[in-house]
Design a protein around this motif. Structure first.
Motif, PDB file in Angstrom:
ATOM      1  N   MET A   1       0.763  -1.171  -0.034  1.00 41.03           N
ATOM      2  CA  MET A   1       0.075   0.144   0.182  1.00 41.03           C
ATOM      3  C   MET A   1       0.954   1.318   0.190  1.00 41.03           C
ATOM      4  O   MET A   1       1.804   1.171   0.587  1.00 41.03           O
ATOM      5  N   LYS A   2       0.463   2.044  -0.846  1.00 37.99           N
ATOM      6  CA  LYS A   2       1.175   3.530  -0.640  1.00 37.99           C
ATOM      7  C   LYS A   2       0.381   4.500   0.209  1.00 37.99           C
ATOM      8  O   LYS A   2      -0.877   4.694   0.205  1.00 37.99           O
ATOM      9  N   TRP A   3       1.388   5.030   1.294  1.00 38.69           N
ATOM     10  CA  TRP A   3       0.646   6.039   2.252  1.00 38.69           C
ATOM     11  C   TRP A   3       0.901   7.339   1.759  1.00 38.69           C
ATOM     12  O   TRP A   3       1.974   7.814   1.429  1.00 38.69           O
ATOM     13  N   ASN A   4      -0.206   7.930   1.772  1.00 33.79           N
ATOM     14  CA  ASN A   4      -0.303   9.429   0.934  1.00 33.79           C
ATOM     15  C   ASN A   4      -0.432  10.608   1.829  1.00 33.79           C
ATOM     16  O   ASN A   4      -1.160  11.383   1.590  1.00 33.79           O
ATOM     17  N   LEU A   5      -0.182  10.392   3.236  1.00 35.26           N
ATOM     18  CA  LEU A   5      -0.189  11.367   4.309  1.00 35.26           C
ATOM     19  C   LEU A   5       0.202  12.761   3.833  1.00 35.26           C
ATOM     20  O   LEU A   5      -0.517  13.906   3.814  1.00 35.26           O
ATOM     21  N   ARG A   6       1.256  12.809   3.519  1.00 35.29           N
ATOM     22  CA  ARG A   6       1.812  14.187   2.983  1.00 35.29           C
ATOM     23  C   ARG A   6       1.089  14.704   1.947  1.00 35.29           C
ATOM     24  O   ARG A   6       0.834  15.883   1.872  1.00 35.29           O
ATOM     25  N   LEU A   7       0.981  14.186   0.848  1.00 33.79           N
ATOM     26  CA  LEU A   7       0.284  14.656  -0.353  1.00 33.79           C
ATOM     27  C   LEU A   7      -1.141  15.009   0.086  1.00 33.79           C
ATOM     28  O   LEU A   7      -1.533  16.197  -0.245  1.00 33.79           O
ATOM     29  N   VAL A   8      -1.891  14.341   0.826  1.00 36.71           N
ATOM     30  CA  VAL A   8      -3.348  14.816   1.040  1.00 36.71           C
ATOM     31  C   VAL A   8      -3.312  15.797   2.020  1.00 36.71           C
ATOM     32  O   VAL A   8      -4.096  16.972   1.967  1.00 36.71           O
ATOM     33  N   GLY A  28      -8.232  15.068  19.823  1.00 37.81           N
ATOM     34  CA  GLY A  28      -8.136  14.125  20.821  1.00 37.81           C
ATOM     35  C   GLY A  28      -7.023  13.150  20.260  1.00 37.81           C
ATOM     36  O   GLY A  28      -6.898  11.966  20.919  1.00 37.81           O
ATOM     37  N   LEU A  29      -6.025  13.278  19.089  1.00 39.05           N
ATOM     38  CA  LEU A  29      -5.044  12.234  18.533  1.00 39.05           C
ATOM     39  C   LEU A  29      -3.803  12.732  19.096  1.00 39.05           C
ATOM     40  O   LEU A  29      -3.396  13.742  18.310  1.00 39.05           O
ATOM     41  N   VAL A  30      -3.319  12.409  20.343  1.00 43.22           N
ATOM     42  CA  VAL A  30      -1.977  12.829  20.794  1.00 43.22           C
ATOM     43  C   VAL A  30      -0.918  11.787  20.341  1.00 43.22           C
ATOM     44  O   VAL A  30      -0.788  10.617  20.767  1.00 43.22           O
ATOM     45  N   ILE A  31       0.070  12.545  19.473  1.00 41.99           N
ATOM     46  CA  ILE A  31       1.125  11.472  18.752  1.00 41.99           C
ATOM     47  C   ILE A  31       2.346  12.102  19.230  1.00 41.99           C
ATOM     48  O   ILE A  31       2.678  13.460  19.228  1.00 41.99           O
ATOM     49  N   SER A  32       3.253  11.336  19.529  1.00 41.42           N
ATOM     50  CA  SER A  32       4.566  11.768  19.988  1.00 41.42           C
ATOM     51  C   SER A  32       5.257  12.411  18.619  1.00 41.42           C
ATOM     52  O   SER A  32       4.932  12.079  17.570  1.00 41.42           O
ATOM     53  N   ALA A  33       6.279  13.288  18.914  1.00 41.74           N
ATOM     54  CA  ALA A  33       7.104  13.684  17.748  1.00 41.74           C
ATOM     55  C   ALA A  33       7.664  12.465  16.935  1.00 41.74           C
ATOM     56  O   ALA A  33       7.744  12.632  15.628  1.00 41.74           O
ATOM     57  N   GLY A  34       8.338  11.490  17.539  1.00 46.15           N
ATOM     58  CA  GLY A  34       8.872  10.378  16.829  1.00 46.15           C
ATOM     59  C   GLY A  34       7.824   9.519  15.931  1.00 46.15           C
ATOM     60  O   GLY A  34       8.090   9.341  14.634  1.00 46.15           O
ATOM     61  N   LYS A  35       6.869   9.386  16.606  1.00 48.17           N
ATOM     62  CA  LYS A  35       5.666   8.786  15.940  1.00 48.17           C
ATOM     63  C   LYS A  35       5.080   9.466  14.615  1.00 48.17           C
ATOM     64  O   LYS A  35       4.860   9.161  13.654  1.00 48.17           O
ATOM     65  N   LEU A  39       4.909   8.694  10.785  1.00 50.05           N
ATOM     66  CA  LEU A  39       3.662   8.973   9.983  1.00 50.05           C
ATOM     67  C   LEU A  39       3.834   9.749   8.458  1.00 50.05           C
ATOM     68  O   LEU A  39       3.327   9.617   7.826  1.00 50.05           O
ATOM     69  N   TRP A  40       4.481  10.903   8.754  1.00 47.91           N
ATOM     70  CA  TRP A  40       4.842  11.704   8.106  1.00 47.91           C
ATOM     71  C   TRP A  40       5.571  11.266   6.704  1.00 47.91           C
ATOM     72  O   TRP A  40       5.654  11.662   5.614  1.00 47.91           O
ATOM     73  N   SER A  41       6.917  10.450   7.211  1.00 49.29           N
ATOM     74  CA  SER A  41       7.928  10.264   6.064  1.00 49.29           C
ATOM     75  C   SER A  41       7.937   8.896   5.702  1.00 49.29           C
ATOM     76  O   SER A  41       8.559   8.659   4.581  1.00 49.29           O
ATOM     77  N   LYS A  42       7.120   8.042   6.236  1.00 52.05           N
ATOM     78  CA  LYS A  42       7.224   6.725   5.487  1.00 52.05           C
ATOM     79  C   LYS A  42       5.867   5.910   5.917  1.00 52.05           C
ATOM     80  O   LYS A  42       4.750   6.475   6.763  1.00 52.05           O
ATOM     81  N   THR A  43       5.675   4.896   5.350  1.00 53.18           N
ATOM     82  CA  THR A  43       4.271   4.301   5.513  1.00 53.18           C
ATOM     83  C   THR A  43       4.347   3.540   6.762  1.00 53.18           C
ATOM     84  O   THR A  43       5.324   2.703   7.048  1.00 53.18           O
ATOM     85  N   PRO A  44       3.351   3.681   7.592  1.00 55.63           N
ATOM     86  CA  PRO A  44       3.554   3.298   8.849  1.00 55.63           C
ATOM     87  C   PRO A  44       3.123   1.518   8.803  1.00 55.63           C
ATOM     88  O   PRO A  44       2.319   1.119   7.860  1.00 55.63           O
ATOM     89  N   ALA A  45       3.670   0.761   9.480  1.00 56.13           N
ATOM     90  CA  ALA A  45       3.673  -0.767   9.423  1.00 56.13           C
ATOM     91  C   ALA A  45       2.171  -1.165  10.126  1.00 56.13           C
ATOM     92  O   ALA A  45       1.481  -1.989   9.712  1.00 56.13           O
ATOM     93  N   SER A  46       1.976  -0.298  11.205  1.00 53.21           N
ATOM     94  CA  SER A  46       0.349  -0.559  11.622  1.00 53.21           C
ATOM     95  C   SER A  46      -0.045   0.632  12.140  1.00 53.21           C
ATOM     96  O   SER A  46       0.516   1.669  12.242  1.00 53.21           O
ATOM     97  N   LEU A  47      -1.583   0.817  12.236  1.00 53.29           N
ATOM     98  CA  LEU A  47      -2.217   2.050  12.493  1.00 53.29           C
ATOM     99  C   LEU A  47      -3.484   1.604  13.021  1.00 53.29           C
ATOM    100  O   LEU A  47      -4.432   0.746  12.465  1.00 53.29           O
ATOM    101  N   LYS A  48      -3.872   2.246  14.214  1.00 54.36           N
ATOM    102  CA  LYS A  48      -5.196   1.905  14.790  1.00 54.36           C
ATOM    103  C   LYS A  48      -6.310   2.438  13.944  1.00 54.36           C
ATOM    104  O   LYS A  48      -6.092   3.519  13.724  1.00 54.36           O
ATOM    105  N   LEU A  49      -7.373   1.691  13.921  1.00 56.38           N
ATOM    106  CA  LEU A  49      -8.567   2.089  12.919  1.00 56.38           C
ATOM    107  C   LEU A  49      -9.128   3.642  13.790  1.00 56.38           C
ATOM    108  O   LEU A  49      -9.561   4.311  12.882  1.00 56.38           O
TER     109      LEU A  49
END
Length: 92
Positions: A1-8, A28-35, A39-49
């Motif tokens: 799958m291609k992850w298009n977060l940056r494009l969107v 309500g989605l608090v994400i650490s800087a590392g995570k 998400l921003w730079s590569k395709t995540p291996a997993s992601l909660k729905l």
């Protein structure tokens, strides 16, 4: 799958991961800087729905905008070398 977060995100005028991270936190989605960097730079291996739902809500998009199927590149199979045998000069 291609992850298009940056494009969107870019299509919606969001150019920095930190700006998107702040918007996620507002919903309500608090994400650490590392995570967030992952998400921003590569395709995540997993992601909660539930997280994916918030990401789509923040960006005003559908899951299909973020995740795009990729056709796997399969190398062409090499054809076996054909050996031609001749019967010229062979007595029958």
């Amino acid at each position: 799958m291609k992850w298009n977060l940056r494009l969107v995100a870019a299509q919606r005028g969001i150019w920095k991961a930190t700006d998107l991270q702040r918007r996620f936190a507002e919903h309500g989605l608090v994400i650490s800087a590392g995570k967030m960097s992952g998400l921003w730079s590569k395709t995540p291996a997993s992601l909660k729905l539930d997280d994916l739902d918030i990401i789509c809500r923040v960006l005003g998009c559908e899951v299909g905008d973020l995740l795009e199927p990729e056709v796997p590149v399969v190398p062409a199979q090499r054809q076996p070398d054909v050996v031609c045998e001749t019967t010229a000069g062979v007595a029958e």
